[in-house]
Design a protein around this motif. Structure first.
Motif, PDB file in Angstrom:
ATOM      1  N   TYR A   1     -15.137  -4.960   3.612  1.00  0.00           N
ATOM      2  CA  TYR A   1     -14.508  -4.567   2.093  1.00  0.00           C
ATOM      3  C   TYR A   1     -14.508  -5.698   1.378  1.00  0.00           C
ATOM      4  O   TYR A   1     -14.685  -7.170   1.753  1.00  0.00           O
ATOM      5  N   SER A   2     -14.649  -5.410  -0.015  1.00  0.00           N
ATOM      6  CA  SER A   2     -14.796  -6.316  -1.158  1.00  0.00           C
ATOM      7  C   SER A   2     -13.664  -6.085  -2.246  1.00  0.00           C
ATOM      8  O   SER A   2     -13.414  -5.135  -2.504  1.00  0.00           O
ATOM      9  N   ALA A   3     -13.441  -7.237  -3.118  1.00  0.00           N
ATOM     10  CA  ALA A   3     -12.692  -6.903  -4.140  1.00  0.00           C
ATOM     11  C   ALA A   3     -12.845  -7.950  -5.230  1.00  0.00           C
ATOM     12  O   ALA A   3     -13.360  -9.215  -4.748  1.00  0.00           O
ATOM     13  N   HIS A   4     -12.927  -7.609  -6.458  1.00  0.00           N
ATOM     14  CA  HIS A   4     -13.504  -8.631  -7.441  1.00  0.00           C
ATOM     15  C   HIS A   4     -12.350  -8.476  -8.530  1.00  0.00           C
ATOM     16  O   HIS A   4     -12.146  -7.557  -9.474  1.00  0.00           O
ATOM     17  N   GLU A   5     -11.797  -9.783  -8.902  1.00  0.00           N
ATOM     18  CA  GLU A   5     -10.665  -9.771  -9.750  1.00  0.00           C
ATOM     19  C   GLU A   5      -9.686  -8.580  -9.975  1.00  0.00           C
ATOM     20  O   GLU A   5      -9.515  -8.173 -10.995  1.00  0.00           O
ATOM     21  N   VAL A   6      -9.255  -8.358  -8.649  1.00  0.00           N
ATOM     22  CA  VAL A   6      -8.183  -7.212  -8.773  1.00  0.00           C
ATOM     23  C   VAL A   6      -6.783  -7.498  -9.358  1.00  0.00           C
ATOM     24  O   VAL A   6      -6.274  -8.363  -8.626  1.00  0.00           O
ATOM     25  N   ARG A   7      -6.076  -6.980 -10.049  1.00  0.00           N
ATOM     26  CA  ARG A   7      -4.898  -7.338 -10.533  1.00  0.00           C
ATOM     27  C   ARG A   7      -3.912  -6.012  -9.893  1.00  0.00           C
ATOM     28  O   ARG A   7      -4.329  -4.892  -9.926  1.00  0.00           O
ATOM     29  N   MET A   8      -2.912  -6.449  -9.299  1.00  0.00           N
ATOM     30  CA  MET A   8      -1.824  -5.397  -8.801  1.00  0.00           C
ATOM     31  C   MET A   8      -0.404  -5.910  -9.422  1.00  0.00           C
ATOM     32  O   MET A   8       0.541  -6.118  -8.983  1.00  0.00           O
ATOM     33  N   ILE A   9      -0.521  -5.505 -10.860  1.00  0.00           N
ATOM     34  CA  ILE A   9       0.743  -5.906 -11.770  1.00  0.00           C
ATOM     35  C   ILE A   9       1.307  -4.450 -11.865  1.00  0.00           C
ATOM     36  O   ILE A   9       1.030  -3.469 -12.197  1.00  0.00           O
ATOM     37  N   PRO A  10       2.826  -4.357 -11.556  1.00  0.00           N
ATOM     38  CA  PRO A  10       3.625  -5.681 -11.417  1.00  0.00           C
ATOM     39  C   PRO A  10       4.081  -6.026 -10.023  1.00  0.00           C
ATOM     40  O   PRO A  10       4.842  -6.802  -9.835  1.00  0.00           O
ATOM     41  N   GLY A  11       3.074  -5.520  -8.959  1.00  0.00           N
ATOM     42  CA  GLY A  11       3.441  -5.675  -7.557  1.00  0.00           C
ATOM     43  C   GLY A  11       4.553  -4.683  -7.115  1.00  0.00           C
ATOM     44  O   GLY A  11       4.993  -4.056  -7.752  1.00  0.00           O
ATOM     45  N   CYS A  12       4.916  -5.013  -5.984  1.00  0.00           N
ATOM     46  CA  CYS A  12       5.762  -4.227  -5.313  1.00  0.00           C
ATOM     47  C   CYS A  12       7.379  -4.386  -5.787  1.00  0.00           C
ATOM     48  O   CYS A  12       7.753  -5.522  -6.285  1.00  0.00           O
TER      49      CYS A  12
ATOM     50  N   HIS B   1      -9.648   2.627   1.314  1.00  0.00           N
ATOM     51  CA  HIS B   1     -10.135   1.166   0.965  1.00  0.00           C
ATOM     52  C   HIS B   1      -8.975   0.603   0.595  1.00  0.00           C
ATOM     53  O   HIS B   1      -8.123   1.219  -0.359  1.00  0.00           O
ATOM     54  N   PRO B   2      -8.784  -0.804   0.909  1.00  0.00           N
ATOM     55  CA  PRO B   2      -7.669  -1.585   0.401  1.00  0.00           C
ATOM     56  C   PRO B   2      -7.072  -1.466  -1.210  1.00  0.00           C
ATOM     57  O   PRO B   2      -5.952  -1.508  -1.361  1.00  0.00           O
ATOM     58  N   VAL B   3      -8.317  -1.544  -2.026  1.00  0.00           N
ATOM     59  CA  VAL B   3      -7.853  -1.697  -3.408  1.00  0.00           C
ATOM     60  C   VAL B   3      -7.315  -0.489  -3.891  1.00  0.00           C
ATOM     61  O   VAL B   3      -5.965  -0.603  -4.300  1.00  0.00           O
ATOM     62  N   PRO B   4      -7.834   0.759  -4.040  1.00  0.00           N
ATOM     63  CA  PRO B   4      -7.052   1.879  -4.384  1.00  0.00           C
ATOM     64  C   PRO B   4      -5.857   2.101  -3.623  1.00  0.00           C
ATOM     65  O   PRO B   4      -4.963   2.581  -4.259  1.00  0.00           O
ATOM     66  N   LEU B   5      -5.671   1.918  -2.392  1.00  0.00           N
ATOM     67  CA  LEU B   5      -4.486   2.123  -1.462  1.00  0.00           C
ATOM     68  C   LEU B   5      -3.546   1.381  -1.989  1.00  0.00           C
ATOM     69  O   LEU B   5      -2.324   1.801  -2.171  1.00  0.00           O
ATOM     70  N   ALA B   6      -3.827  -0.070  -2.394  1.00  0.00           N
ATOM     71  CA  ALA B   6      -2.613  -0.832  -2.497  1.00  0.00           C
ATOM     72  C   ALA B   6      -1.981  -0.371  -3.910  1.00  0.00           C
ATOM     73  O   ALA B   6      -0.938  -0.390  -4.373  1.00  0.00           O
ATOM     74  N   LYS B   7      -3.033  -0.069  -4.970  1.00  0.00           N
ATOM     75  CA  LYS B   7      -2.465   0.340  -6.231  1.00  0.00           C
ATOM     76  C   LYS B   7      -1.601   1.697  -6.052  1.00  0.00           C
ATOM     77  O   LYS B   7      -0.664   1.719  -6.533  1.00  0.00           O
ATOM     78  N   GLU B   8      -2.079   2.505  -5.117  1.00  0.00           N
ATOM     79  CA  GLU B   8      -1.032   3.709  -4.840  1.00  0.00           C
ATOM     80  C   GLU B   8       0.281   3.449  -4.323  1.00  0.00           C
ATOM     81  O   GLU B   8       1.120   3.786  -4.602  1.00  0.00           O
ATOM     82  N   LEU B   9       0.078   2.406  -3.393  1.00  0.00           N
ATOM     83  CA  LEU B   9       1.423   2.010  -2.924  1.00  0.00           C
ATOM     84  C   LEU B   9       2.381   1.400  -3.707  1.00  0.00           C
ATOM     85  O   LEU B   9       3.552   1.469  -3.583  1.00  0.00           O
TER      86      LEU B   9
END
Length: 310
Positions: free
Chosen positions: A161-172, A86-94
């Motif tokens: 897919y859905s996402a709700h107020e997802v933060r990806m801090i500090p980003g890449c 799923h894009p949300v947990p994958l983005a956090k791991e990346l």
């Protein structure tokens, strides 16, 4: 037409996640850096074909461990797909992996297929049309999460897919995000590569996999021509999109680039003339479809590309 000014070609490798870290894993990834490979990728599958009943570890933990024993080598997946992600947990791991590696991560990403990954979570494999739609939405949302997911958060509700107020801090570490290498053989996927990718990935035209070496090369040339046309359609300069060929040695074309240094040089020269900027070869795995002579493989890594410029 391919632009020969894109030479020289970079050489990368795929290291399958089949090694216990204490029994060859650490040494293999370290050796890839010593040999001078540009990037070392790994497959992001739950299992793969003939390896289903053999040792097989997770891709992202493997890459995180590899980041800890290398300094210059780029690291990546080839490829991640929506089949069990799923894009949300994958983005956090990346973003975590990008941080651990100090900005050395490339995300190879593809639509997935109908193999073990497609049914491992208990659902039927998606039909081709749905798989393509999911892939497009997956890439678009992942792009937003990794590029824009700061303190304001990302909210999204799509068909799949859905996402709700997802933060990806500090980003890449890599800005605006880590690069995408989008795998595609057809026009739909190529448009995703042209719009969202820093690179396009192919294993060749599947219609030529049972043909001659000449058929395979002709198929690659057709793919490159189609990609360049699509870049023009979407308003992108074609030369700004890197082009990666994954040498998929299980195809019965008679092309054996790891058979000798000379065979590799001939093949790599053809690939470079077609406008590819990266050639990816599989790290040898004994007793498998990826078996190859390790001595020849290391000579290819250290001597092969240098011979193209002579």
């Amino acid at each position: 037409m391919a632009d020969s000014s894109r030479l020289p070609l970079r050489l990368s490798t795929v290291i399958l996640p089949v090694y216990r870290w204490s029994e060859g894993g650490r040494q293999t990834w370290s050796r890839a850096e010593e040999l001078g490979f540009h990037t070392a990728y790994t497959y992001d599958h739950l299992s793969w074909r003939s390896f289903r009943d053999r040792t097989w570890f997770g891709a992202l933990p493997t890459l995180t461990a590899a980041a800890g024993v290398t300094e210059r080598l780029r690291l990546g997946t080839l490829v991640t797909s929506p089949n069990f992600r799923h894009p949300v947990p994958l983005a956090k791991e990346l973003i975590t992996l990008d941080d651990v590696s100090s900005g050395r991560v490339t995300l190879g990403i593809g639509s997935g297929g109908t193999g073990f990954d497609a049914t491992a979570l208990g659902s039927d494999a998606w039909p081709p049309g749905e798989r393509a739609e999911r892939f497009a939405e997956f890439v678009r949302l992942l792009d937003r999460l990794l590029s824009e997911g700061g303190s304001g958060g990302i909210s999204y509700r799509g068909e799949f897919y859905s996402a709700h107020e997802v933060r990806m801090i500090p980003g890449c570490v890599q800005r605006p995000r880590l690069p995408f290498a989008v795998a595609a053989t057809g026009p739909r996927g190529m448009r995703l590569a042209a719009r969202h990718g820093q690179a396009w990935v192919t294993t060749g035209d599947p219609a030529t996999f049972t043909g001659s070496p000449g058929d395979f090369t002709t198929g690659l040339a057709r793919q490159v021509e189609r990609l360049e046309g699509i870049c023009e359609e979407v308003g992108r300069e074609a030369s700004s999109l890197e082009r990666t060929l994954l040498d998929f040695v299980t195809t019965p074309t008679g092309i054996l680039p790891l058979a000798s240094v000379d065979a590799f040089v001939d093949y790599a020269g053809t690939v470079a003339e077609l406008g590819f900027t990266e050639l990816v070869v599989h790290w040898p795995v004994p007793d498998s479809v990826f078996a190859a002579d390790m001595g020849v493989f290391e000579r290819i890594a250290t001597e092969g590309l240098a011979q193209l410029t002579r």
